[in-house]
Design an enzyme around this catalytic site. Sequence first.
Site, short mmCIF file in Angstrom:
data_model
loop_
_atom_site.label_atom_id
_atom_site.label_comp_id
_atom_site.label_asym_id
_atom_site.label_seq_id
_atom_site.Cartn_x
_atom_site.Cartn_y
_atom_site.Cartn_z
N GLU A 234 -11.79 -3.33 -2.75
CA GLU A 234 -10.37 -4.01 -3.03
C GLU A 234 -10.52 -5.36 -2.90
O GLU A 234 -9.83 -5.97 -2.07
CB GLU A 234 -9.11 -3.36 -2.30
CG GLU A 234 -9.10 -1.76 -2.55
CD GLU A 234 -8.03 -1.19 -2.01
OE1 GLU A 234 -6.95 -1.73 -1.76
OE2 GLU A 234 -7.90 0.07 -1.92
N GLU B 125 -6.72 4.58 5.10
CA GLU B 125 -6.28 3.85 6.07
C GLU B 125 -5.52 4.62 7.04
O GLU B 125 -4.56 4.73 7.70
CB GLU B 125 -4.95 3.18 5.27
CG GLU B 125 -5.32 1.82 4.33
CD GLU B 125 -4.31 1.34 3.81
OE1 GLU B 125 -3.25 1.38 3.91
OE2 GLU B 125 -4.45 0.14 2.94
#
Length: 434
Positions: A317, A212
Amino acid sequence: MTVFKRAAADGHCRAGAGPRNLLLGLAALLLSGCAPDHVVRSASEVHAGSAASSGSAAPAANAARAGKAAVTEPATDPGNSLRQAFAPYFLLGTALSAQQIAGQERGTLPLVQQHFNSLTAENVMKWQLLQPVEGQFDFSAADALLALAEQQDSVLIGHTLLWHEQTPAWVFQGPDGGPASRELLLARLTSHIQTVMGRYRGKIKGWDVVNEALNEDGSLRDTPWRRILGDDFYLTAFALAQQADPAAELYYNDFNLFKPAKRQGAVRLVRQLQAAGIKVAGIGMQGHYGLDFPALQEVEDSIRAFAATGAQVMITELDITVLPNPEQAQIGADVSQKLALQARLNPYTTGLPANVSQALTERYHALFRLFLQYEASISRVTLWGVHDGQSWRNGFPMQGRTDYALLFDRDLTPKPAVTALLQLAAESGGERRE
Ligand code: XIL
């Protein structure tokens, strides 16, 4: 005609059936020297799986691919194992909680063994858990997960080495309590990566090295890592990782990578790493999705853009929230979002209505159909958890909701989506093997 892809995981050549991949797959096949005696087969043979026993199955497979209802029997027995059903195409993974790893959840581990061949720690390999206090590493849960992966004949994925979340405050602090100096933070990052990757050298298939790093517009996120180490912090992390375990695959992982601007940011980042001599093995698209977002076209465009960098694509995910998105919330997975619970945004506390359950099944089916279409570029699809009771979606972006984002119910019953995915894989005609 069938195509074979050389599986990085096991070195086998595996049959794949994505029509768009036929030429690419054939070229790769010829280059790799895989199974030349099986290269040329008729389409009906491939789609039928076993042509002799099920000659009418090709139209079913074709209809399924074209999005139409199949009118004939499925090509092959769909079986009862997602990991086997998808083995010709990509690894199928799940994320395990600390309790699950410790075997404290009745029934979960056999189910995991039955359906998944790739494991990721939902939390226990994050910095906060591995090195809560400077120099004091706690590998107990991570070691237990490794033992489990070996026992279940599954690959283990490391998540994650550098992230701005779930990283203890001391990491960014100097001796005086102010921000750490560049030298100090660099020394800590070096020590963390060398210690953690060193311990699991040769045992972990690949690491989410950086998690991220990007804003929604594709620019670099403002984090202590970037502020203290500078804009090239991710280059540093990847270089350290490559040094610590040269054989491990290195991944960049982020959410909302379907968004065009963020997609471009990720491609830029990966190209910069490549220009610096780093081999980026994979780009992880965290699939924290909903029933009505993202558009499949956006996901497809990102898969294509990422594959064009030469990296493998991973859906890392995956979960699909069925709950309404609060107006104040950004879609995505920024774990720092914390909103107050509102009852009207928590409509399914006593069960999921049949029409929403059906929509969830269709959404999983549509996504996996897309993944199968790009199976030559996708090496793994990982669900972010085993069952709904465990899902972080119950607590994000507000605590206390009842969500239904995964493939198994709270009592571990397979949802209709499991049947739909088994069927989809069977209709895709690849040889089922691991
Ligand atoms: C989540 C876990 O599922 C939660 O248990 C934890 O409280 C917060 O983190 N992006 C990631 C994952 O990369 O590590 C996050 O996992 C979800 C968003």
